[in-house]
Design a protein around this motif. Sequence first.
Motif, short mmCIF file in Angstrom:
data_model
loop_
_atom_site.label_atom_id
_atom_site.label_comp_id
_atom_site.label_asym_id
_atom_site.label_seq_id
_atom_site.Cartn_x
_atom_site.Cartn_y
_atom_site.Cartn_z
N UNK A 82 0.84 -1.21 0.00
CA UNK A 82 0.00 0.00 0.00
C UNK A 82 0.87 1.25 0.00
N UNK A 83 1.92 1.24 0.78
CA UNK A 83 2.87 2.36 0.85
C UNK A 83 3.42 2.68 -0.54
N UNK A 84 3.89 1.64 -1.23
CA UNK A 84 4.46 1.83 -2.56
C UNK A 84 3.43 2.26 -3.59
N UNK A 85 2.26 1.68 -3.54
CA UNK A 85 1.20 2.04 -4.50
C UNK A 85 0.76 3.49 -4.33
N UNK A 86 0.84 3.99 -3.10
CA UNK A 86 0.44 5.37 -2.85
C UNK A 86 1.58 6.35 -3.07
N UNK A 87 2.78 5.84 -3.34
CA UNK A 87 3.92 6.71 -3.61
C UNK A 87 4.37 7.51 -2.40
N UNK A 88 4.21 6.95 -1.21
CA UNK A 88 4.55 7.67 0.01
C UNK A 88 6.04 7.59 0.31
N UNK A 89 6.54 8.58 1.03
CA UNK A 89 7.90 8.51 1.55
C UNK A 89 7.81 7.92 2.96
N UNK A 90 8.93 7.46 3.50
CA UNK A 90 8.89 6.92 4.87
C UNK A 90 8.68 8.02 5.89
N UNK A 91 8.79 9.26 5.49
CA UNK A 91 8.59 10.39 6.39
C UNK A 91 7.18 10.98 6.29
N UNK A 92 6.23 10.23 5.69
CA UNK A 92 4.93 10.83 5.43
C UNK A 92 4.18 11.21 6.70
N UNK A 93 4.32 10.46 7.80
CA UNK A 93 3.63 10.86 9.03
C UNK A 93 4.20 12.18 9.55
N UNK A 94 5.51 12.34 9.47
CA UNK A 94 6.13 13.61 9.87
C UNK A 94 5.66 14.74 8.97
N UNK A 95 5.58 14.46 7.68
CA UNK A 95 5.12 15.47 6.72
C UNK A 95 3.68 15.88 7.00
#
Length: 185
Positions: free
Chosen positions: A163-176
Motif C-alpha cells: 500500500x505504501x508503494x502504490x500510494x507513492x509515500x515517503x517513509x517520512x509521510x507521518x512527519x510530513x
Amino acid sequence: MSYQLSAIVADAELLREQTRELDYAVLGKLRQDFALLPVTPQFVEELTGTPPDYTTDEPDPEHPFTLILSPALTDALARWSLRGPVAYVEAEFAGGAGHQAAAVWLDGTLSWGPRFDAAFDGPRPGWPINAALVELGAEPGQWIDPFAELGLHVERSTEGWLAHGRRGLSVDYWDELADEWESRQ
C-alpha cells in the motif's frame, strides 16, 4: 503488536531498472535513496515463472527464511547484484517474540549471509537486517539503527509496504502530515 516482512532492499534506481517490466513489483521509498520491494507470491511467480514455496518448519540458522529461495529467485537476485548490492530480508514478530534473517548479493554472487537471529541478545548493529543494510551502504543517522534510519519501521507488514508503494509515500509521510497540520494551525 506484530511485524511481518518479506522484501528485497537495494538502491532505488537499481530496483526501478530491474523491475520496470514487472506488473507485481511495487517499490516502497526508503531514506538514503534506497527502496523496498515487497516479496509477494504474485511477484515471485511473475519473476521466476513458478509459484513460491514456503517452509512449514520454524526458521532457524540452518534454514533462515520462510520463503524457500529457489534457484530462479536467487539467480535473479545475483543478476541484479551486478549493478549493486541487493538484500533479501525477512522478519516476523508477535508479542515480543520472533526472528529476522537477511542475505546480500553483490557482483553476481551471495556475498554475505544468510544470517538469522531469534534471541536478539547481541548488539543491534549485529542483528541480521541491520547488518545487511550496512552491507548495502546504509549510513548512520539520527535514528537508533539502520532499520529505523532507512524507515523499515514505518509499515508493519509486507501488505503495508504494498500500500505504501502504490500510494507513492515517503517513509517520512507521518512527519510530513504532522508538519502540514501544524502549519495550518
